[in-house]
Design an enzyme around this catalytic site. Structure first.
Site, PDB file in Angstrom:
ATOM      1  N   SER A  45       2.149 -27.113  -8.665  1.00 35.51           N
ATOM      2  CA  SER A  45       1.196 -27.115  -9.785  1.00 35.51           C
ATOM      3  C   SER A  45      -0.209 -26.752  -9.309  1.00 35.51           C
ATOM      4  O   SER A  45      -0.961 -26.117 -10.042  1.00 35.51           O
ATOM      5  CB  SER A  45       1.194 -28.467 -10.496  1.00 35.51           C
ATOM      6  N   GLU A  46      -0.567 -27.162  -8.069  1.00 38.47           N
ATOM      7  CA  GLU A  46      -1.844 -26.730  -7.499  1.00 38.47           C
ATOM      8  C   GLU A  46      -1.754 -26.535  -5.998  1.00 38.47           C
ATOM      9  O   GLU A  46      -1.040 -27.285  -5.309  1.00 38.47           O
ATOM     10  CB  GLU A  46      -2.971 -27.737  -7.781  1.00 38.47           C
ATOM     11  N   THR A  47      -2.488 -25.536  -5.527  1.00 35.94           N
ATOM     12  CA  THR A  47      -2.750 -25.351  -4.107  1.00 35.94           C
ATOM     13  C   THR A  47      -4.249 -25.481  -3.903  1.00 35.94           C
ATOM     14  O   THR A  47      -5.039 -24.832  -4.596  1.00 35.94           O
ATOM     15  CB  THR A  47      -2.262 -23.980  -3.614  1.00 35.94           C
TER      16      THR A  47
END
Length: 278
Positions: A45-47
């Site tokens: 969902s996020e890096t």
């Protein structure tokens, strides 16, 4: 080129639960398009990309870093769980010696500090405003946060946590239903129970963000910067314990501050250490 990369499960003390985020430590500036390519490759969902602000900075000794977050499709202006993950990499792996870390982000300066087995994030607190509700009686309240473009839907207090957990949500359909750009995230929330095995949680939630390429996010720090404001008003409390009822699940400690911000605390589990090579 090689870039150190880590996967951290945020808002949990157990591997393979909570919300996984990738964290990249950047010694030097990265070509702009590579941020998105790496985030798409990681497919979480996020890096998070932690970068040195000055050439003489050190991941072990410096206290201030740049921080950006990318979903598999685009950059976002705030991500709580990936900030928690970034702080965990610096505190737990890099053994950063500072008591408080500052991140320079699109949402201003965010701070992180260690508190026993938790890491506490200092985030903005976002106010919600009433909206007109259309539909059946399952919806008890409807609010909108213009600062974050998040829509908050509170389900009836008559429902148990299991109703929220079992609710089938076709998040992909939201894209055709909402095309104005006014909504970038949908929060479903429910008042906590006072008895049974789930006693102690003030409220529950689930979060959907298909507009940012994330159908359902497991545990969402930025959503709790909105939920904290709402449930503090509803419950008359400044200290709250929340649980996000995704399949992986995660726990967050919320504390509203007198300066108009919110502390969100969570535990972490580091599950991967490696290098990106390209």
């Amino acid at each position: 080129m090689q870039i150190p990369i880590f996967t951290v499960d945020a808002f949990t003390s157990w591997s393979f639960s909570g919300n996984p985020a990738a964290v990249c430590l950047l010694e030097n500036d990265l070509n702009e398009d590579l941020h998105q390519k790496i985030a798409t490759e990681m497919n979480l969902s996020e890096t998070a990309f932690v970068r040195k602000l000055h050439s003489m900075d050190d991941f072990t000794k410096s206290s201030c870093f740049g921080l950006r977050w990318f979903t598999p499709t685009n950059e976002v202006s705030l991500c709580g769980h990936a900030t928690l993950a970034a702080a965990a990499v610096l505190f737990r792996i890099q053994k950063n010696t500072n008591s408080v870390l500052t991140f320079v982000t699109l949402s201003g300066e965010l701070k992180a500090r260690q508190a026993e087995d938790h890491i506490v994030l200092d985030l903005p607190l976002y106010v919600t405003y009433p909206q007109a509700a259309v539909g059946d009686m399952v919806v008890q309240d409807l609010r909108y946060s213009p600062d974050t473009k998040k829509l908050l839907v509170r389900l009836s207090d008559a429902y148990e946590r299991s109703v929220l957990e079992k609710l089938q949500v076709r998040a992909q359909d939201f894209l055709s239903a909402e095309k104005t750009g006014k909504v970038e995230g949908l929060i479903l929330t429910l008042k906590g129970g006072s008895s049974g095995k789930h006693e102690g949680y003030d409220f529950y939630s689930r979060y959907f963000g298909p507009w940012n390429g994330v159908l359902e996010d497991p545990v969402t720090g930025s959503a709790h910067a909105v939920l904290g404001s709402y449930w503090s008003e509803q419950l008359g409390k400044k200290e709250m314990l929340a649980f996000q009822c995704s399949r992986r699940g995660g726990e967050l400690k919320i504390s509203l501050r007198n300066d108009g911000r919110v502390d969100i605390a969570g535990q972490i589990a580091i599950v991967l250490k490696g290098s990106l090579t390209f």
